[in-house]
Design an enzyme around this catalytic site. Structure first.
Site, PDB file in Angstrom:
ATOM      1  N   ASP A 223       0.853  -1.178   0.000  1.00 27.23           N
ATOM      2  CA  ASP A 223       0.000   0.000   0.000  1.00 27.23           C
ATOM      3  C   ASP A 223       0.894   1.234   0.000  1.00 27.23           C
ATOM      4  OD1 ASP A 223      -2.952   1.009   0.691  1.00 27.23           O
ATOM      5  OD2 ASP A 223      -1.520   2.202   1.828  1.00 27.23           O
ATOM      6  N   ASN A 231      -2.959  13.013  -3.364  1.00 30.99           N
ATOM      7  CA  ASN A 231      -4.185  13.394  -4.069  1.00 30.99           C
ATOM      8  C   ASN A 231      -4.656  14.781  -3.658  1.00 30.99           C
ATOM      9  OD1 ASN A 231      -4.747  11.307  -5.870  1.00 30.99           O
ATOM     10  ND2 ASN A 231      -5.784  10.065  -4.336  1.00 30.99           N
ATOM     11  N   HIS A 236      -5.931  14.327  -8.455  1.00 35.54           N
ATOM     12  CA  HIS A 236      -6.105  12.912  -8.764  1.00 35.54           C
ATOM     13  C   HIS A 236      -5.294  12.477  -9.978  1.00 35.54           C
ATOM     14  CE1 HIS A 236      -9.183  11.999  -5.768  1.00 35.54           C
ATOM     15  NE2 HIS A 236      -9.716  13.175  -6.026  1.00 35.54           N
ATOM     16  N   ASP A 240      -2.900   9.242 -10.206  1.00 33.05           N
ATOM     17  CA  ASP A 240      -2.859   8.222 -11.250  1.00 33.05           C
ATOM     18  C   ASP A 240      -1.431   7.997 -11.742  1.00 33.05           C
ATOM     19  OD1 ASP A 240      -5.583   7.967 -11.054  1.00 33.05           O
ATOM     20  OD2 ASP A 240      -6.032   9.151 -12.851  1.00 33.05           O
ATOM     21  N   GLU A 266      -4.975   2.354  -3.942  1.00 31.61           N
ATOM     22  CA  GLU A 266      -3.503   2.387  -3.981  1.00 31.61           C
ATOM     23  C   GLU A 266      -2.894   1.091  -3.469  1.00 31.61           C
ATOM     24  OE1 GLU A 266      -4.644   4.382  -0.020  1.00 31.61           O
ATOM     25  OE2 GLU A 266      -5.464   4.077  -2.016  1.00 31.61           O
TER      26      GLU A 266
END
Length: 353
Positions: A223, A231, A236, A240, A266
């Site tokens: 993670d 973010n 966002h 990505d 994630e």
């Protein structure tokens, strides 16, 4: 009738069905006309028709007994139709009526023998060439058609061949388009659109088909650390970029037979085949350190990112869910211990922060 699942199985089933239908109907028709020819004392025509009926029944029986040779049987059937069409046209059948029966036989020839446009065109060109040579050549055994009928016979047969080839070509192309679309949809359904890695469904399907030699294996859940802050600070789109960067980094450092999955958000899951828990943890540590040393540019700013991971052993295929739960608990401990570290299930890991 079950046509199979793969394109090869479907094509073999289609050819087998064609042979079965054409051979069944063809043998019945040939027997009827063969008997009528015998009653009219046309012994030569009757012998040819009844012989072809026997060949049709033989192909039908062979096709049922050997499904694996459907392609070869269909080619042989096309060759039989080739010869029969020539005979019916050049012999004239009964007072020149044989040519009318040659037309459906030619269509059967194309349908049974079609593999490519080039191959079908070559077969039809050969048929038309032999037909023209027989009709216009000095052969006494050929039925003497009216001079006006000869070019019409050739033009009609050529038009039929062309239409049959185009119809089969359109069938093959449309089938291929449907197959390609189905394959792409199947791939899309099993893969994450952002990273190209397997999604959960794809991972579940892949684990069901893994060979026994892949076990014992190891499951790692990782993670990204502080991903929400990325973010919030960069947007966002930057998130990505980070997720794709992690996916690329994992793909570069894992073996080809290992399974990589975007587990959600994630989170990523790695199934390391033929690997012990200790080896898997060491590998994840190397991957983690390499990722932490690889800077990423986000919103014009260079950042160093990290991830935490939990690793669990997977002795057998049926213990996958249990191994994921153990890896998830190890991941939670890694997060609680300060992040940027790899912990094995049931083992306290050293601080890597």
């Amino acid at each position: 009738m079950h046509f199979g699942q793969t394109p090869e199985e479907i094509e073999a089933s289609r050819r087998g069905l064609l042979v079965a239908l054409f051979a069944s109907a063809g043998s019945l028709i040939l027997v009827v006309f063969g008997i009528l020819s015998l009653l009219e004392a046309r012994n030569g025509l009757a012998a040819i028709l009844l012989l072809n009926a026997v060949l049709c029944l033989s192909l039908l029986l062979y096709n049922r007994l050997t499904q694996a040779h459907a392609r070869e049987v269909s080619y042989f059937f096309a060759g039989q139709a080739f010869v029969l069409a020539l005979y019916l046209t050049l012999s004239g059948g009964v007072e020149g009526s044989g040519v009318f029966f040659a037309f459906p036989v030619v269509m059967i020839m194309v349908m049974a023998g079609f593999s490519t446009v080039r191959g079908a065109f070559a077969l039809c060109t050969l048929l038309m060439g032999v037909m023209a040579l027989g009709l216009y050549g000095p052969f006494p055994a050929v039925y003497e058609y009216d001079p006006v009928q000869k070019p019409r016979i050739l033009v009609g047969l050529a038009a039929l061949c062309l239409m049959a080839i185009l119809a089969e070509w359109m069938r093959v192309r449309s089938y291929r388009a449907i197959t390609d679309t189905h394959d792409q949809l199947s791939v899309d359904a099993r893969h994450d659109p952002l990273t190209g890695l397997l999604n959960r469904r794809g991972l579940e399907e892949a684990t069901r088909t893994m060979e026994d030699e892949a076990f014992p294996a190891a499951v790692a859940l990782l993670d990204l650390d502080h991903f929400k802050q990325i973010n919030d600070a960069c947007g966002h789109d930057a998130g990505d970029v980070v997720i794709r960067s992690v996916a690329d980094h994992l793909q570069r450092h894992c073996k080809g037979r290992d399974l990589l999955c975007r587990w959600g958000g994630e989170e990523f899951l790695i199934l390391l085949t033929s690997t012990s828990g200790s080896s898997a943890r060491a590998l994840l540590d190397d991957i983690r350190e390499g990722f932490a040393r690889t800077p990423i540019v986000l919103a014009g700013e260079t950042r160093s990112l990290s991830f935490s991971a939990g690793v669990a052993e997977l002795p057998r295929r049926g213990q996958f869910d249990a191994a994921v739960q153990q890896a998830d608990r190890a991941l939670y401990r890694a997060k609680q211990a300060g992040r940027n570290r790899v912990l094995a299930a049931g083992v306290e890991g050293r601080n890597e922060a």
